[in-house]
Write an enzyme that holds these catalytic residues in place. Structure first.
Site, short mmCIF file in Angstrom:
data_model
loop_
_atom_site.label_atom_id
_atom_site.label_comp_id
_atom_site.label_asym_id
_atom_site.label_seq_id
_atom_site.Cartn_x
_atom_site.Cartn_y
_atom_site.Cartn_z
CG LEU A 103 6.91 -2.34 -2.59
CD1 LEU A 103 5.87 -1.23 -2.62
CD2 LEU A 103 6.41 -3.55 -3.39
CD1 TRP A 147 2.17 -24.21 -14.85
CD2 TRP A 147 3.63 -25.88 -14.51
NE1 TRP A 147 2.17 -25.01 -15.97
CE2 TRP A 147 3.07 -26.04 -15.79
CE3 TRP A 147 4.58 -26.80 -14.07
CZ2 TRP A 147 3.41 -27.10 -16.62
CZ3 TRP A 147 4.94 -27.84 -14.91
CH2 TRP A 147 4.34 -27.98 -16.17
NE ARG A 169 10.22 -4.77 4.81
CZ ARG A 169 9.14 -4.10 4.37
NH1 ARG A 169 9.27 -3.07 3.56
NH2 ARG A 169 7.92 -4.47 4.74
CD GLN A 224 9.13 -4.87 9.37
OE1 GLN A 224 8.70 -4.85 8.23
NE2 GLN A 224 10.08 -4.07 9.78
CD GLU A 239 -2.56 -1.41 2.60
OE1 GLU A 239 -2.70 -0.43 3.35
OE2 GLU A 239 -2.98 -2.56 2.89
CG PHE A 294 6.98 4.87 4.85
CD1 PHE A 294 5.89 5.42 4.20
CD2 PHE A 294 7.01 3.49 5.03
CE1 PHE A 294 4.85 4.62 3.74
CE2 PHE A 294 5.98 2.67 4.58
CZ PHE A 294 4.90 3.24 3.93
C1 FAD Z 1 -0.16 -5.99 2.98
C2 FAD Z 1 1.26 -5.66 2.65
C3 FAD Z 1 1.63 -4.36 2.38
C4 FAD Z 1 2.95 -4.04 2.06
N1 FAD Z 1 3.27 -2.75 1.80
C5 FAD Z 1 4.53 -2.44 1.45
C6 FAD Z 1 4.90 -1.11 1.10
O1 FAD Z 1 4.07 -0.21 1.09
N2 FAD Z 1 6.17 -0.87 0.76
C7 FAD Z 1 7.12 -1.85 0.73
O2 FAD Z 1 8.28 -1.55 0.39
N3 FAD Z 1 6.80 -3.12 1.05
C8 FAD Z 1 5.54 -3.44 1.39
N4 FAD Z 1 5.23 -4.73 1.70
C9 FAD Z 1 6.24 -5.77 1.51
C10 FAD Z 1 6.38 -6.06 0.02
O3 FAD Z 1 5.14 -5.90 -0.61
C11 FAD Z 1 6.87 -7.48 -0.27
O4 FAD Z 1 8.00 -7.77 0.50
C12 FAD Z 1 7.22 -7.62 -1.75
O5 FAD Z 1 6.14 -7.23 -2.55
C13 FAD Z 1 7.62 -9.04 -2.07
O6 FAD Z 1 7.72 -9.20 -3.46
P1 FAD Z 1 8.31 -10.52 -4.08
O7 FAD Z 1 8.36 -10.33 -5.55
O8 FAD Z 1 9.55 -10.87 -3.37
O9 FAD Z 1 7.26 -11.66 -3.70
P2 FAD Z 1 5.67 -11.77 -3.91
O10 FAD Z 1 5.07 -10.56 -4.46
O11 FAD Z 1 5.14 -12.31 -2.64
O12 FAD Z 1 5.56 -12.88 -5.04
C14 FAD Z 1 5.92 -14.23 -4.81
C15 FAD Z 1 5.70 -15.00 -6.09
O13 FAD Z 1 6.21 -16.33 -5.93
C16 FAD Z 1 5.28 -17.26 -6.40
N5 FAD Z 1 5.49 -18.51 -5.67
C17 FAD Z 1 5.69 -18.67 -4.34
N6 FAD Z 1 5.86 -19.98 -4.05
C18 FAD Z 1 5.78 -20.65 -5.22
C19 FAD Z 1 5.86 -22.02 -5.59
N7 FAD Z 1 6.05 -23.00 -4.69
N8 FAD Z 1 5.72 -22.35 -6.90
C20 FAD Z 1 5.49 -21.41 -7.84
N9 FAD Z 1 5.40 -20.08 -7.53
C21 FAD Z 1 5.54 -19.72 -6.25
C22 FAD Z 1 3.92 -16.62 -6.14
O14 FAD Z 1 2.95 -17.17 -7.00
C23 FAD Z 1 4.24 -15.16 -6.48
O15 FAD Z 1 4.12 -14.94 -7.87
C24 FAD Z 1 3.92 -5.06 2.02
C25 FAD Z 1 3.56 -6.37 2.29
C26 FAD Z 1 2.25 -6.66 2.63
C27 FAD Z 1 1.92 -8.08 2.97
#
Ligand code: FAD
Length: 569
Positions: free
Chosen positions: A386, A156, A380, A231, A50, A117
């Protein structure tokens, strides 16, 4: 057993995975890239972010200040070379994302807006209203569609990494639509699978955040780093754990206890509501313990008051907060305070990587929340994550692409045999077994309770030993798990079992690392060791798989220019 093949396989279609895919195309336009995701990419947890994404864009701000804030926020456990690289690259990434279509909110004079922030000394968090993750993921996803060489295997589920001769050579994947299990062989494999908040009972994390990538890397012999640091975000909605973004405090919201006091005066008067998350979460719990919290059927909470901001600001800057508060707790923040309590939000630890995303396991890369580079250390700062996905997703995508250029596919009898073994593990261990008695939901609930009780905000040696004992028992009982659905098509029962299997391993690593770190630092608050102890513990902890559970090793912290000092606000 047929094998699918590609040059670079990225597991995860969130911000990190999609950024990595685009970066890889930049290295070699005809590289064959596959992005596998257990959900359609736009449903990745990134979509729910968000508040915003941090980058130095203003004259009053500086590289050194963003570095210092991040390092101080990390309680001096961040690797400072990684932080410098991160801060340096962040502005370029944020502007590039705008060129790819991300509608950043703007000031009246046309500049990209920034907001305050927690733990950041100045306003540097860029945002798109309070749906930043949604807009970022949309822009990345749409941009990725331009490249025909990025193929997607949506829905998948990746079940394991294939390792041959000390190299990661692919994965096994379960096609959820057909139930087929197949090896997907690749020259480079990258994990972008996000975090694992679902190991705990009360979390902002979506149901899909089950630590899969961390467990798969751990099982394949790659070390996990700094797993003890989980966290808690101070402001989740009681009952559901839905996040009320830190932007609500960034825009000027106040926290009050039952006695009408802005209680942060007692804990962090210099920063108040703009303090870092670990300190604020502990402050709320202390208020609870002192009997100054509100209480209802959802437990104890404090108030987040936005009423003084007025309807216009709330509608412009925090419309989603208004929507969530009204839908999930039935109150309108324009007129009433929002009940909030600390909630598990993010994992600082993860697969140990170098700054280019490479891991000690050749051929395996990781970025995003699944990885630990580490810029977050023991805590963090909000809005760095992000940006971390963009910066290190980009670097890791490039490095993994270059690795793929330099090596060939391994498609040996041994690899095929390992994939067949994994297929049998799933079929015989889950799908075809008749005698299981343990329920997935029961074991999962007990694991979550054990984690919150013994390994939550406050920890002691005894509580951690008890949690570790409970986890070992749950692991044994898991061998007797029963699934009801024997079908091939979208077997969510099977997926839930595999996810629980992953979570049990990750939980063990968290509790194990929390036990050996006999100090309090960032998110690790040991009641029996209340002080930070740089002499003994200014190091990372690596968790490595062994017969007896996680084996711990230490790794030095990289300090460049910011000598550890007391963390004061
Ligand atoms: C409600 C909320 C609000 C947040 N707000 C902020 C913010 O304002 N600013 C900020 O900096 N951070 C924020 N964060 C943290 C941040 O959003 C996340 O740390 C970040 O988006 C993680 O991105 P990612 O690409 O690492 O993983 P994700 O976006 O979680 O994506 C993981 C991917 O892996 C895939 N996957 C997982 N396991 C498997 C599997 N076994 N097989 C196949 N695919 C799999 C999923 O399908 C997905 O596509 C927030 C988090 C939450 C929960």
């Amino acid at each position: 057993m047929d094998a699918l093949k590609c040059d670079l396989l990225i597991v995860g279609g969130g911000a990190a995975g999609l950024r990595a895919a685009v970066a890889a195309v930049g290295v070699q336009p005809d590289l064959d890239i596959v992005v596998v995701s257990k959900v359609y990419p736009m449903r990745s947890h990134t979509v729910s972010a968000e508040g915003g994404t941090a980058a130095v864009l203003r004259d009053y701000d500086s590289h050194d200040l963003h570095c210092f804030d991040t390092i101080r926020g990390s309680d001096y456990l961040a690797d400072q070379d990684a932080v410098e690289l991160f801060v340096d690259t962040a502005p370029k990434e944020v502007l590039q994302l705008e060129h790819w279509g991300c509608p950043w909110s703007r000031d009246r004079d046309g500049r990209i807006s920034v907001r305050a922030f927690g733990g950041m000394s100045v306003k540097r968090t860029v945002f798109a209203s309070d749906k930043t993750g949604f807009h970022m993921l949309h822009s990345l996803f749409q941009h990725s569609l331009r490249f025909a060489r990025i193929r997607r295997f949506d829905e998948w589920f990746v079940t394991s990494l294939l390792v041959d001769d000390g190299k990661c050579v692919g994965v096994t994947g379960l096609d959820l639509a057909t139930g087929r299990i197949q090896p997907i062989l690749a020259k480079s494999v990258m994990l972008c699978t996000g975090g694992g908040g679902k190991i705990f009972p009360f979390t902002t994390n979506g149901n899909i955040k089950t630590g899969d990538g961390m467990a798969m890397a751990y099982r394949a012999g790659a070390p996990l780093k700094d797993m003890e640091f989980v966290q808690y975000h101070p402001t989740g909605l009681p009952g559901t754990g839905i996040l009320i973004t830190e932007a609500s405090r960034g825009e000027g919201g106040y926290l009050f206890n039952r006695e009408g006091e802005r209680f942060l005066e007692r804990y962090i008067p210099g920063k108040m509501e703009l303090g870092p998350r670990d300190i604020l979460s502990r402050a709320i719990i202390s208020e609870r313990q002192a009997g100054r919290a509100f209480e209802d059927r959802h437990g104890e909470y404090v108030h987040l008051d936005l009423t003084h901001l007025g309807e216009k600001v709330i509608n412009e800057k925090l419309p989603f907060v208004r929507e969530l508060a009204s839908k999930y707790v039935g109150i309108d923040p324009v007129y009433q305070p929002i009940p909030v309590r600390p909630v598990v939000h993010y994992m600082m630890g993860g697969v140990s990587t170098a700054n280019d995303g490479s891991t000690p396991l050749e051929g395996l890369y990781a970025a995003g929340e699944v990885a630990c580079v580490t810029i977050n250390g023991a805590n963090r700062l909000g809005s760095n994550s992000l940006t971390e996905c963009l910066v290190f997703g980009g670097f890791a995508g490039e490095a993994a692409a270059r690795h793929a250029q330099s090596t060939g596919l391994v498609d040996s009898g041994r690899v095929r045999a390992a994939a067949r073994k994994e297929e049998q593990r799933i079929e015989q261990g889950f799908l075809h077994r008749e005698d299981g008695t343990e329920r997935i939901s029961g074991l999962r609930g007990e694991m979550q309770t054990a984690m919150e009780k013994g390994c939550g905000v406050y920890r002691t040696r005894d509580s951690l030993l008890e949690t570790t004992r409970e986890l070992a028992e749950l692991r044994e009982r898991f061998a007797d798990v029963r699934i009801d659905d024997r079908g091939k098509v979208f077997n969510t029962d099977l997926v839930a079992a595999l996810e629980l299997d992953f979570m049990l391993d990750v939980a063990r690593c968290i509790a194990g690392a929390a036990l050996t770190r006999e100090e309090s630092r960032g998110a690790q608050a040991r009641v029996d060791f209340p002080e930070r102890d740089d002499e003994q513990f200014l190091h990372h902890q690596l968790s490595l798989i062994s017969e007896e559970g996680p084996r711990l090793e230490t790794q030095p912290v990289t300090i460049t220019r910011w000598a550890p000092e007391e963390r004061k606000y």
